[in-house]
Enzyme design. Structure first.
Site, short mmCIF file in Angstrom:
data_model
loop_
_atom_site.label_atom_id
_atom_site.label_comp_id
_atom_site.label_asym_id
_atom_site.label_seq_id
_atom_site.Cartn_x
_atom_site.Cartn_y
_atom_site.Cartn_z
N LYS A 29 0.95 -0.39 10.26
CA LYS A 29 2.13 0.22 9.63
C LYS A 29 2.14 1.72 9.85
O LYS A 29 3.17 2.31 10.21
CB LYS A 29 2.13 -0.07 8.14
N ASN A 30 0.99 2.36 9.66
CA ASN A 30 0.95 3.83 9.74
C ASN A 30 1.17 4.33 11.16
O ASN A 30 1.48 5.51 11.35
CB ASN A 30 -0.39 4.34 9.21
N ARG A 58 8.52 7.71 2.43
CA ARG A 58 7.98 8.98 2.89
C ARG A 58 8.15 9.17 4.40
O ARG A 58 8.47 10.27 4.88
CB ARG A 58 6.50 9.04 2.52
N CYS A 77 5.92 6.31 -2.29
CA CYS A 77 5.12 5.94 -3.46
C CYS A 77 4.80 7.18 -4.31
O CYS A 77 4.57 8.27 -3.78
CB CYS A 77 3.81 5.27 -3.03
N ARG A 135 3.45 15.44 -2.73
CA ARG A 135 3.40 15.19 -1.30
C ARG A 135 4.32 16.20 -0.61
O ARG A 135 5.37 15.86 -0.08
CB ARG A 135 3.82 13.75 -1.00
N PRO A 136 3.95 17.47 -0.64
CA PRO A 136 4.82 18.52 -0.09
C PRO A 136 4.97 18.39 1.42
O PRO A 136 4.10 17.84 2.10
CB PRO A 136 4.09 19.81 -0.46
N ILE A 137 6.08 18.90 1.92
CA ILE A 137 6.31 18.89 3.36
C ILE A 137 6.32 20.30 3.92
O ILE A 137 6.88 20.54 4.99
CB ILE A 137 7.62 18.15 3.71
N ASP A 138 5.68 21.23 3.21
CA ASP A 138 5.71 22.62 3.64
C ASP A 138 5.08 22.81 5.01
O ASP A 138 5.53 23.66 5.79
CB ASP A 138 5.02 23.51 2.60
N ASP A 156 -6.27 5.53 1.58
CA ASP A 156 -5.55 4.26 1.45
C ASP A 156 -6.47 3.09 1.13
O ASP A 156 -5.98 2.01 0.76
CB ASP A 156 -4.79 3.95 2.74
N ARG A 188 5.76 -3.59 1.31
CA ARG A 188 6.06 -2.40 2.11
C ARG A 188 5.03 -2.21 3.22
O ARG A 188 5.35 -1.69 4.29
CB ARG A 188 6.09 -1.16 1.22
#
Length: 419
Positions: free
Chosen positions: A22-23, A91, A115, A120-123, A304, A397
């Protein structure tokens, strides 16, 4: 509405094939947006996250065709997403930013969902785009990025970020010049994305190390690609085999991806043997020893797999300490397993001390995220009686037919519907 009914399991026994990752498949599907030609991805797992991303790609003008277990994608008519609801569902939707910026010169999406496992920043994603020459704004719950041209440069991440590494790789694949990513993530699915991009004519070197070099190409062509096996499904089934004191052979996996987990299972007292593409896990009836776990970026212990592994530790002899360093809210499942008789003391949101108990007892519990759902399934296999697990949609998922695979090994799991 539905829930899982999981009965205490006999030792799991048999052979089970591992699905594709999946990842890895989600970034690769986004990578298909970098060309206007057909991209065929083989053995795509049946996951709700894959279905959600297919809908998002279709909203971006990408043709999505299913041929058996393969997906054929064609982004010849690429556009910014017209239906933004799918972006908010997971995400990985943020990974369309890089290809949209690269192909169209601009990208507009709402902030992604996913989730609830902590901040979970996207900076770091946005920092990378800015370093490549894009003008990026984040306001009102939306991200807007624009660049007349992306230019290769040095990108130094402040912290290791798998998502940011992937997004910058996608954006830089067609940038002018050379991009060098420092402090890059080294996860197997980062390497797989690099291999996929190279199969399209890109030139990516160093994936699997903390320095990745991307030599921009004006043109990328279509490709036919098969994704790597799923590292997290492999680990989850390894833990399930040990938790039930079973004997399970996992086929079509990559044992070197599992070294951190295999080492911990061996330390606990399980037996793990490997060959080229198989792993065999044999449990022990003598009881497991408690161990300490600290999640780290690859090749450390995967975040995970922390939730399934900490479930196993609830019945290990002595004390175990679990420290979650990646996502600070990823211990919620232990509260649920506390309802089943586990003894857990929380030091803070990211550290738990587990005192092993002789056994768990079935109880109604609720999955709070994807990997927590798998952890509760393992708890149900370990527990006396029947465990009812609510919100099983989380499990769908990221695990392909998990209940069917476990049942083929001797487990008794039913999906029951209720009003």
């Amino acid at each position: 509405m539905a829930h899982y009914a999981v009965r205490e399991s006999p030792p799991l026994r048999g052979e089970i094939p591992i699905s594709t990752s999946k990842n890895a498949v989600l970034p690769i599907m986004c990578g298909a947006l970098l060309t206007g030609e057909d991209v065929r991805i083989e053995r795509v797992p049946e996951l709700t996250d894959v279905k959600t991303l297919c809908a998002l790609l279709a909203s971006c003008g990408c043709s999505v065709k299913k041929e058996g277990d393969a997906l054929v994608l064609n982004a010849g008519a690429l556009q910014n997403p017209q239906d933004e609801e799918d972006v908010r569902k997971m995400r990985a939707s943020v990974l369309v930013l890089g290809p949209l910026l690269s192909r169209l010169g601009e990208a507009r999406i709402p902030l992604p969902g996913g989730c609830a496992i902590g901040q979970r920043p996207i900076d770091q994603h946005l920092k990378g785009f800015r370093m490549l020459g894009a003008n990026v704004e984040q306001m009102g719950g939306r991200i807007k990025a624009k660049a007349d041209v992306l230019t290769g440069t040095d990108v130094v991440f402040d912290c290791v970020s798998v998502g940011a590494t992937i997004n910058v790789m996608l954006a830089a694949a067609k940038a002018h010049g050379t991009t060098i990513i420092y402090n890059a993530a080294k996860e197997p699915h980062v390497v797989d994305l690099a291999n996929f991009l190279n199969s399209m004519g890109a030139r990516v070197k160093g994936a699997g190390t903390d320095v990745i070099r991307i030599f921009g190409r004006d043109y990328l062509h279509g490709a036919n690609y098969t994704v790597i096996p799923d590292q997290i499904e492999t680990g989850t089934l390894m833990i399930a085999a040990a938790a039930t004191h079973g004997d399970v052979e996992l086929t079509g996996c990559i044992p070197t991806h599992m070294e951190a987990l295999s080492a911990k299972l061996l330390e606990m007292g399980a037996r793990v043997t490997e060959s080229d593409d198989t792993l065999r896990v044999r449990g022990t009836l003598c009881g497991y020893r408690g161990v300490n776990i600290k999640t780290q970026v690859y090749p450390g212990f995967p975040t995970d797999l922390q939730q399934p592994m900490s479930t196993l530790l609830t019945t290990a002899m002595g004390q175990s300490i679990v420290r979650e360093t990646i996502f600070e809210s990823r211990l919620k499942h232990l509260t649920e397993i506390g309802h089943m008789g586990a003894h857990v003391q929380f030091v803070d949101n990211a550290t738990a001390i587990i005192e092993g108990v002789p056994e768990l007892y079935g109880a109604p519990v609720t999955a709070t995220d994807l990997r927590a759902g798998a952890a509760l399934v393992i708890a149900g296999l370990m527990a006396r009686g029947v465990t009812e697990i609510y919100e099983p949609e989380y499990i769908d998922r990221g695990y392909e037919h998990l209940e069917d695979k476990l049942c083929s090994l001797g487990a008794e799991i039913r999906r029951e519907k209720f009003e």
